[in-house]
Design an enzyme around this catalytic site. Structure first.
Site, PDB file in Angstrom:
ATOM      1  N   LYS A  79       0.846  -1.199   0.000  1.00 29.34           N
ATOM      2  CA  LYS A  79       0.000   0.000   0.000  1.00 29.34           C
ATOM      3  C   LYS A  79       0.879   1.246   0.000  1.00 29.34           C
ATOM      4  O   LYS A  79       1.867   1.307   0.740  1.00 29.34           O
ATOM      5  CB  LYS A  79      -0.916  -0.023   1.238  1.00 29.34           C
ATOM      6  N   SER A 159      -9.801   2.120   2.788  1.00 28.22           N
ATOM      7  CA  SER A 159      -8.895   2.805   1.882  1.00 28.22           C
ATOM      8  C   SER A 159      -7.901   1.881   1.169  1.00 28.22           C
ATOM      9  O   SER A 159      -7.263   2.293   0.208  1.00 28.22           O
ATOM     10  CB  SER A 159      -8.102   3.860   2.652  1.00 28.22           C
ATOM     11  N   SER A 183     -10.271  -0.131   7.066  1.00 29.43           N
ATOM     12  CA  SER A 183      -9.663   0.008   5.735  1.00 29.43           C
ATOM     13  C   SER A 183      -8.979  -1.235   5.204  1.00 29.43           C
ATOM     14  O   SER A 183      -8.588  -1.278   4.039  1.00 29.43           O
ATOM     15  CB  SER A 183      -8.665   1.167   5.727  1.00 29.43           C
TER      16      SER A 183
END
Length: 492
Positions: A79, A159, A183
């Protein structure tokens, strides 16, 4: 052969490498090809094929020498919230244009220590603020899944939507995510993947671009519970660079996976049966309860009376911390700088242009609730509620070993379908309690909705009982037998 290799998760790929069925370079090359063919999903912000092949070649040498690490030669996506030395790190924000860290986050350093290969940096909501991955400066991520008979692009959740999409579309063996209010778990539910948020303090936050420091944790996103156990074992551990990192030994999580829940008590929180809960979500929750019972667990109804206040408390605490953390982005030290006639105007221009709409909204909310005259009315009360919510779980865990609940109140939806931010925030209703209380929680695929989309079940555990959470997840995974994959429409 190449497309078959990309279907492998951590456990299978590791076994294949150990048996010399293929090399780390061959495995990495297969994933690089898959990523190139899937750019329409927009899962990666930065691809690092040259670095990946260099790392894979070194892994092959270590495998040949008998010095392989636990993740040796396994191609991972990261990420884009983790700082990676010498590799662009954006947090999916315009304001971090061109930011290339000179240091490595502890979590990614642990991965490289154990032999993992970096395929690239994964797309996400800007500064991890969002539940749909529509808030990225680099454009939205597209969910590999589609509704039956419908070609509308769906969101992958957020996210960590790029991480979830990449795992679901076989663009990496596994990925890292972060979870501030759900997330990791919500995008895992939207994409039919597994994601676990460890206990606050289990993984170092050093080198992770901060959003809400008291809530966020790094965790793995994978194709199976066993893969999550293996990857978490490398990510976790005490770090003297992070004062919130807890000096506890890291268990062998994979060794704890028996699927046997005899003697365990699973709590079903009655407050999670919220008004308007989808009958379909409720039905899968009931099936999950039955699966846990069949695995030997005793099912107990529990009460978490302050859970109804979790969402408003979260959306005060998280923006308050964001407004403080993001104050550092002023155009002086990092990324974007937009000139002005004086220093103040340069600050204003840089922050106005550099932050996206959702980030600006949360900074404004956070600054408001921390301002003189409102601090006690909002922030102090939210912190008191947070303590009450944590107390609810402490009392529940006096009688049960884990809590079972839905992960999200819906399946994936189409981009733009939830333009109202309040409607978007409601998507976190089942996940934020674990962040407010600092507890480990994971999402496991349960089945498909009537529209053919994945739905997840959530397991919440006692502090630092990731092994217990993973084992409950493993029992659910075995019972569900979830093996569906999205049709690879993006390959044309």
């Amino acid at each position: 052969m190449a497309s078959d290799l990309t279907k492998l998760g951590i456990a299978e790929a590791r076994a294949g490498l150990a048996a010399r069925e293929f090399s780390a370079v061959e495995l990495t090359t297969a994933f690089i090809g898959a990523i190139e063919a899937a750019r329409g999903l927009n899962a990666y912000i930065t691809e690092t094929p040259d670095l990946a092949l260099e790392q894979a070649a070194r892994s092959d040498a270590r495998i040949a020498a008998g010095t392989a690490g636990p993740l040796e030669g396994l191609p991972i996506g990261v990420k884009d919230l983790f700082c990676t030395k010498g590799v662009l790190t954006t947090a999916a924000s315009h304001i971090l244009d061109g930011f290339t860290p000179t240091y490595e986050s502890t979590v990614t350093a642990n991965l490289w220590r154990d032999g993992a290969v970096l395929l690239g940096k994964l797309n996400m909501d800007e500064f991890a603020m969002g539940g749909s991955n529509e808030n990225s400066y680099y454009g939205p991520v597209v969910n590999p899944w589609r509704r039956d008979g419908d070609s509308a692009a769906l969101v992958p959740g957020g996210s960590s939507g790029g991480s979830a999409a990449a795992v679901a579309a076989d663009l990496c063996v596994a990925a890292t995510g972060t979870d501030t209010g759900g997330s990791i778990r919500q995008p895992a539910s939207f994409t039919g993947t597994v994601g676990i948020k460890p206990t606050y303090g289990r993984c170092s936050r050093f080198g992770i671009v901060a959003f809400a420091s008291s809530l966020e944790q790094a965790g793995p996103m994978t194709k199976s519970v066993r893969d999550a156990a293996i990857l978490l074992g490398s990510m976790a551990g005490h770090d003297p660079h992070d004062s919130t990192s807890v000096p506890l030994p890291v268990p062998d999580y994979a060794a704890a996976l028996t699927g046997d829940l005899r003697g365990r008590k699973i709590g079903i929180p009655k407050e999670y049966r919220i008004d308007g809960l989808s009958p379909e979500i409720a039905a899968w929750w009931e099936r999950g309860t039955a699966w846990a019972r069949d695995a030997g667990a005793e099912i107990v109804e529990i009460s978490l009376p302050h859970a109804q206040y979790a969402l408003p408390a979260y959306y005060i605490v998280a923006p308050a911390e964001a407004s403080s953390n993001l104050a550092r982005y002023d155009g002086v030290r990092f990324g974007l700088r937009v000139p002005g006639k004086d220093l103040t105007e340069m600050y204003e221009n840089t922050r106005g242009e550099g932050f996206g709409k959702e980030v600006r909204r949360r900074i404004l909310i956070g600054t408001y609730v921390l301002s003189a005259g409102y601090y006690d009315a909002y922030y102090t009360r939210a912190q008191k509620l947070r303590r009450l919510i944590a107390g609810d779980f402490e009392r529940a865990f006096e009688t049960v070993d884990a809590v079972l609940a839905p992960t999200a109140p819906s399946a994936a939806y189409a981009g733009g379908e939830k333009a109202d931010p309040i409607a978007m925030y409601l998507g976190d209703v089942f996940t934020v309690t674990a962040n407010l209380a600092g507890l480990p929680a994971m999402s496991v695929p349960a089945g498909l909705s009537s529209e053919g989309l994945p739905l997840g079940l959530q397991v919440i555990g006692r502090p630092f009982d990731e092994a217990g959470v993973l084992n409950v997840g493993y029992a659910l995974e075995r019972a569900a037998g979830f093996s569906a994959k999205p049709a690879a429409w993006w390959r044309g």
